[in-house]
Motif scaffolding. Structure first.
Motif, PDB file in Angstrom:
ATOM      1  N   VAL A  10       0.845  -1.186   0.000  1.00  0.00           N
ATOM      2  CA  VAL A  10       0.000   0.000   0.000  1.00  0.00           C
ATOM      3  C   VAL A  10       0.885   1.243   0.000  1.00  0.00           C
ATOM      4  CG1 VAL A  10      -2.016  -1.054   1.061  1.00  0.00           C
ATOM      5  CG2 VAL A  10      -0.227  -0.095   2.523  1.00  0.00           C
ATOM      6  N   ALA A  11       0.351   2.336  -0.534  1.00  0.00           N
ATOM      7  CA  ALA A  11       1.121   3.572  -0.637  1.00  0.00           C
ATOM      8  C   ALA A  11       0.175   4.757  -0.633  1.00  0.00           C
ATOM      9  CB  ALA A  11       1.968   3.573  -1.916  1.00  0.00           C
ATOM     10  N   ALA A  12       0.726   5.927  -0.289  1.00  0.00           N
ATOM     11  CA  ALA A  12      -0.074   7.149  -0.272  1.00  0.00           C
ATOM     12  C   ALA A  12       0.823   8.343  -0.562  1.00  0.00           C
ATOM     13  CB  ALA A  12      -0.755   7.327   1.082  1.00  0.00           C
ATOM     14  N   LEU A  13       0.247   9.348  -1.219  1.00  0.00           N
ATOM     15  CA  LEU A  13       0.945  10.608  -1.513  1.00  0.00           C
ATOM     16  C   LEU A  13      -0.033  11.758  -1.308  1.00  0.00           C
ATOM     17  CD1 LEU A  13       2.700   9.594  -4.849  1.00  0.00           C
ATOM     18  CD2 LEU A  13       3.898  10.159  -2.719  1.00  0.00           C
ATOM     19  N   TYR A  14       0.478  12.893  -0.783  1.00  0.00           N
ATOM     20  CA  TYR A  14      -0.393  14.056  -0.575  1.00  0.00           C
ATOM     21  C   TYR A  14       0.438  15.325  -0.681  1.00  0.00           C
ATOM     22  CZ  TYR A  14      -4.810  16.079   1.018  1.00  0.00           C
ATOM     23  OH  TYR A  14      -6.026  16.731   1.080  1.00  0.00           O
ATOM     24  N   ARG A  15      -0.075  16.290  -1.462  1.00  0.00           N
ATOM     25  CA  ARG A  15       0.533  17.621  -1.521  1.00  0.00           C
ATOM     26  C   ARG A  15      -0.130  18.456  -0.438  1.00  0.00           C
ATOM     27  NH1 ARG A  15       1.335  22.623  -1.949  1.00  0.00           N
ATOM     28  NH2 ARG A  15       2.506  23.575  -3.655  1.00  0.00           N
ATOM     29  N   LEU A  16       0.613  18.709   0.651  1.00  0.00           N
ATOM     30  CA  LEU A  16       0.069  19.430   1.795  1.00  0.00           C
ATOM     31  C   LEU A  16      -0.050  20.914   1.495  1.00  0.00           C
ATOM     32  CD1 LEU A  16       2.250  17.661   4.505  1.00  0.00           C
ATOM     33  CD2 LEU A  16      -0.107  17.113   3.889  1.00  0.00           C
ATOM     34  N   SER A  17      -0.747  21.622   2.372  1.00  0.00           N
ATOM     35  CA  SER A  17      -0.883  23.069   2.219  1.00  0.00           C
ATOM     36  C   SER A  17       0.470  23.748   2.369  1.00  0.00           C
ATOM     37  CB  SER A  17      -1.843  23.632   3.276  1.00  0.00           C
ATOM     38  OG  SER A  17      -3.127  23.078   3.113  1.00  0.00           O
ATOM     39  N   GLY A  18       0.632  24.869   1.680  1.00  0.00           N
ATOM     40  CA  GLY A  18       1.876  25.610   1.774  1.00  0.00           C
ATOM     41  C   GLY A  18       2.328  26.046   0.405  1.00  0.00           C
ATOM     42  N   PRO A  19       3.259  27.000   0.360  1.00  0.00           N
ATOM     43  CA  PRO A  19       3.733  27.509  -0.928  1.00  0.00           C
ATOM     44  C   PRO A  19       4.540  26.469  -1.677  1.00  0.00           C
ATOM     45  CG  PRO A  19       5.053  28.398   0.885  1.00  0.00           C
ATOM     46  CD  PRO A  19       3.892  27.675   1.509  1.00  0.00           C
ATOM     47  N   ALA A  20       4.532  26.568  -2.997  1.00  0.00           N
ATOM     48  CA  ALA A  20       5.286  25.633  -3.834  1.00  0.00           C
ATOM     49  C   ALA A  20       6.781  25.842  -3.616  1.00  0.00           C
ATOM     50  CB  ALA A  20       4.936  25.848  -5.297  1.00  0.00           C
ATOM     51  N   ASP A  21       7.522  24.759  -3.751  1.00  0.00           N
ATOM     52  CA  ASP A  21       8.970  24.784  -3.593  1.00  0.00           C
ATOM     53  C   ASP A  21       9.589  24.319  -4.900  1.00  0.00           C
ATOM     54  OD1 ASP A  21      11.603  24.569  -2.949  1.00  0.00           O
ATOM     55  OD2 ASP A  21      11.338  23.250  -1.217  1.00  0.00           O
ATOM     56  N   ASP A  22      10.183  25.257  -5.639  1.00  0.00           N
ATOM     57  CA  ASP A  22      10.734  24.912  -6.951  1.00  0.00           C
ATOM     58  C   ASP A  22      11.924  23.964  -6.851  1.00  0.00           C
ATOM     59  OD1 ASP A  22       8.851  26.450  -8.201  1.00  0.00           O
ATOM     60  OD2 ASP A  22      10.109  28.258  -8.264  1.00  0.00           O
ATOM     61  N   ASP A  23      12.555  23.896  -5.683  1.00  0.00           N
ATOM     62  CA  ASP A  23      13.705  23.011  -5.499  1.00  0.00           C
ATOM     63  C   ASP A  23      13.335  21.766  -4.697  1.00  0.00           C
ATOM     64  OD1 ASP A  23      15.443  24.771  -6.826  1.00  0.00           O
ATOM     65  OD2 ASP A  23      15.644  25.984  -5.000  1.00  0.00           O
ATOM     66  N   HIS A  24      12.061  21.450  -4.690  1.00  0.00           N
ATOM     67  CA  HIS A  24      11.586  20.318  -3.884  1.00  0.00           C
ATOM     68  C   HIS A  24      12.242  19.019  -4.349  1.00  0.00           C
ATOM     69  CE1 HIS A  24       8.915  17.712  -1.674  1.00  0.00           C
ATOM     70  NE2 HIS A  24       8.345  18.761  -1.123  1.00  0.00           N
ATOM     71  N   PRO A  25      12.821  18.221  -3.430  1.00  0.00           N
ATOM     72  CA  PRO A  25      13.500  16.987  -3.849  1.00  0.00           C
ATOM     73  C   PRO A  25      12.557  15.903  -4.346  1.00  0.00           C
ATOM     74  CG  PRO A  25      13.439  17.153  -1.455  1.00  0.00           C
ATOM     75  CD  PRO A  25      12.927  18.462  -1.972  1.00  0.00           C
ATOM     76  N   VAL A  26      11.268  16.006  -4.034  1.00  0.00           N
ATOM     77  CA  VAL A  26      10.307  14.988  -4.465  1.00  0.00           C
ATOM     78  C   VAL A  26       9.418  15.493  -5.584  1.00  0.00           C
ATOM     79  CG1 VAL A  26       8.434  13.465  -3.737  1.00  0.00           C
ATOM     80  CG2 VAL A  26      10.315  13.969  -2.159  1.00  0.00           C
ATOM     81  N   TRP A  27       8.872  16.719  -5.433  1.00  0.00           N
ATOM     82  CA  TRP A  27       7.888  17.186  -6.400  1.00  0.00           C
ATOM     83  C   TRP A  27       7.866  18.705  -6.445  1.00  0.00           C
ATOM     84  CZ3 TRP A  27       5.429  15.329 -10.339  1.00  0.00           C
ATOM     85  CH2 TRP A  27       4.326  15.991 -10.878  1.00  0.00           C
ATOM     86  N   ALA A  28       8.096  19.245  -7.623  1.00  0.00           N
ATOM     87  CA  ALA A  28       8.061  20.695  -7.810  1.00  0.00           C
ATOM     88  C   ALA A  28       7.029  21.100  -8.856  1.00  0.00           C
ATOM     89  CB  ALA A  28       9.439  21.205  -8.218  1.00  0.00           C
ATOM     90  N   GLY A  29       6.176  20.144  -9.258  1.00  0.00           N
ATOM     91  CA  GLY A  29       5.191  20.417 -10.297  1.00  0.00           C
ATOM     92  C   GLY A  29       3.889  20.941  -9.732  1.00  0.00           C
ATOM     93  N   HIS A  30       2.875  20.945 -10.562  1.00  0.00           N
ATOM     94  CA  HIS A  30       1.552  21.438 -10.176  1.00  0.00           C
ATOM     95  C   HIS A  30       0.970  20.515  -9.107  1.00  0.00           C
ATOM     96  CE1 HIS A  30      -2.705  22.506 -10.439  1.00  0.00           C
ATOM     97  NE2 HIS A  30      -2.289  23.659 -10.960  1.00  0.00           N
ATOM     98  N   PRO A  31       0.316  21.074  -8.063  1.00  0.00           N
ATOM     99  CA  PRO A  31      -0.223  20.228  -6.993  1.00  0.00           C
ATOM    100  C   PRO A  31      -1.144  19.117  -7.474  1.00  0.00           C
ATOM    101  CG  PRO A  31      -0.274  22.532  -6.338  1.00  0.00           C
ATOM    102  CD  PRO A  31       0.148  22.516  -7.776  1.00  0.00           C
TER     103      PRO A  31
END
Length: 538
Positions: A10-31
């Motif tokens: 089983v697995a889960a992913l969630y884009r939490l509240s907060g400003p976007a991070d262009d240098d995010h090590p996991v995800w920097a795309g559209h929420p």
């Protein structure tokens, strides 16, 4: 290479509240594109199930607030990853800022799309519209099912505990007010017995990731910036770029509500019972579970085998004449460590054809025949040699018997001595491993007690077609995993189960075996006869 089905993942992913991070090590795309990461996450859980794969996603900007996609086959097959156009269409249709995913193998139910997960229950009320994925097995499945059918005029379209869980969940969120999901799962924990890790997502965008109170199955999670990820094994999160990966504590749940993450205890704290088989066989060798490395645990198993080999002194350890050969892939870490400690070569005498499916998918003679397709003995390194064949475990023995013949006939081995990096499997598992009857197990046919004598091991070796056979003792398991024995579930090697219904099912399995009766399906589907069905209100 025990002839077993693997766990589900089983697995889960969630884009939490907060400003976007262009240098995010996991995800920097559209929420709302976070769900595109789910197939990649599931690929690293493929070892836990190859029959089907799927995901459910949440997006507040589409008509289908919760959307589910699932198909039979491996992750690559199910999501059409090898067909870029079709894969892109699937990702576009099911794009979302939150996703739960599942890879399936079956302990119950057929291998059809209807039984693939996640399960989705649609409803006009957003908190009653949800999807969930489930890893484990409920030992009180039959009493839960009977309560639904007898007391509440329910109809069950599928014969598995996942649908039972869906109905109990639906009942708990039936109120006209937005439910407290911590309280929902607290009440369910009082009704469920067994192993159950759950990922849950509803049409309000609320997510729950939980681990059952005994911690039988692993569950890891991490938060990286404003990205949350959870998976059955740490390697899946690590390969996606998550750091600071932790194991969720037994009886705890992560709740994401209104884009914010909180952790809660939904069940009283109790003694954990982590399945030792995760470290020996099931988990990816690159994973770390409950702060214990799978690779290092398996290497220590090999060191224990080396100590035992020297103490036994039955096989000459001449490096010119004797080689250690692992059974790929789960036997390799133990074999390498054993060989190093003994000062003899560890060689890849068995080359695995990775384009052949796992042998546990087939039954009976099909499984035995498939061994010849799956493994190619390397005659150049085994011809005329004394081979110490290192196996992770022996459950039913069908695969191993065929493999030993293959090693002699095609590999040219002069002698084959089997060394098992696990104690004898004596009792069924009712927590998610596909071995629920005593009759199907190999060791109980030969053993009078929990510890095999030399005579009993010699008899088992003769049955397998080996020159000798030795298992690791049960007490070595806790040392190798580096966890106290009382924090491990060792039911399949001791007959002592961590939950009440598990112990009752074992007594039923023993009675069935003692009378010589043919088991009527899986043990956990039968009434125990020791107590009335659990009373539950649904």
């Amino acid at each position: 290479m025990a002839d077993l089905y693997h766990e589900c993942g089983v697995a889960a992913l969630y884009r939490l509240s907060g400003p976007a991070d262009d240098d995010h090590p996991v995800w920097a795309g559209h929420p709302d594109q976070v769900s595109r990461l789910m197939p990649r996450l599931l690929l690293d859980l493929q070892n836990r199930g190859q029959l089907a794969a799927g995901m459910s996603t949440y997006s507040p900007g589409r008509e289908q607030l919760v959307s589910t996609y699932k198909e039979i086959g491996t992750v690559i097959e199910a999501f059409r990853i090898n067909h870029p156009g079709k894969f892109a269409d699937i990702m576009t249709e099911h794009a979302g800022r939150a996703a739960i995913g599942h890879t399936r193998y079956a302990t119950c139910g057929p291998t059809t799309r209807r039984y693939a997960q996640p399960f989705e229950r649609r409803h006009g009320c957003m908190w009653k519209w949800f999807a969930f994925g489930f890893n484990g097995q409920l030992t009180n499945f039959k009493s839960l099912r009977d309560q639904l059918l007898q007391n509440h005029s329910y109809h069950l379209a599928k014969d598995n505990d996942t649908e039972v869980i869906m109905h109990y969940l639906a009942h708990e969120v039936r109120a006209d007010d937005r439910p407290d999901l911590v309280e929902v799962f607290r009440r369910l924990s009082q009704k469920f017995d067994g192993a159950y890790n759950i990922v849950f997502l509803n049409a309000l965008g609320e997510m729950v990731v939980l681990r059952d109170p005994t911690g039988l199955r692993p569950m890891t999670y991490s938060v990286e910036g404003n990205m949350f990820g959870a998976a059955s094994e740490s390697v899946a999160l690590q390969n996606l770029g998550f750091r600071n990966i932790q194991s969720l504590a037994p009886g705890e749940m992560i709740l994401i509500r209104d884009g914010k993450l909180t952790t809660h205890r939904f069940a009283p704290e109790r003694r954990p019972s982590h399945c030792f088989f995760e470290w020996i066989y099931f988990a990816n060798v690159a994973s770390t579970l409950d702060d214990r490395s799978v690779y290092l645990s398996r290497a220590r198993l090999g060191q224990e085998l080396a100590k035992q080999e020297r103490a036994l002194g039955r096989v000459p350890l001449d490096p010119e004449d004797t080689v250690v050969v692992p059974v790929p892939d789960t036997g390799k870490a133990a074999a390498d460590a054993m060989a190093f400690a003994l000062g003899i070569p560890s060689v890849e005498g068995l080359i695995r054809n990775r384009y052949i499916g796992r042998t546990f998918i087939e039954g009976g003679n099909q499984r035995a025949d498939k061994v010849k397709q799956k493994f190619t003995p390397l005659r150049e390194v085994m011809q005329g040699k004394r081979v110490l064949l290192v196996e992770d475990s022996i459950v039913r023995s069908t695969t191993l018997q065929s493999l030993l013949r293959h090693v002699r006939e095609q590999g040219g081995a002069r002698e084959v001595h089997v060394r098992v990096a696990c104690p004898p499997i004596l009792a069924p598992c009712f927590y998610g491993i596909d071995m629920s009857t005593v009759r199907e197990l190999f060791a109980p046919k030969f053993m009078a007690g929990l510890v095999p004598s030399v005579t009993e091991q010699d008899a088992m070796a003769a049955e397998l077609g080996a020159d000798s056979l030795f298992y690791l003792p049960a007490e070595s398991i806790a040392r190798c995993i580096d966890l106290p024995a009382e924090k491990l579930c060792r039911a399949c090697i001791t007959g002592e189960y961590p939950t009440a219904h598990g112990q009752q099912l074992y007594q039923l399995a023993l009675r069935t075996h003692a009378t010589g009766a043919t088991p009527a399906g899986r043990t956990y589907e039968a009434t125990t006869g020791t107590c009335p069905p659990e009373r539950v209100s649904v």
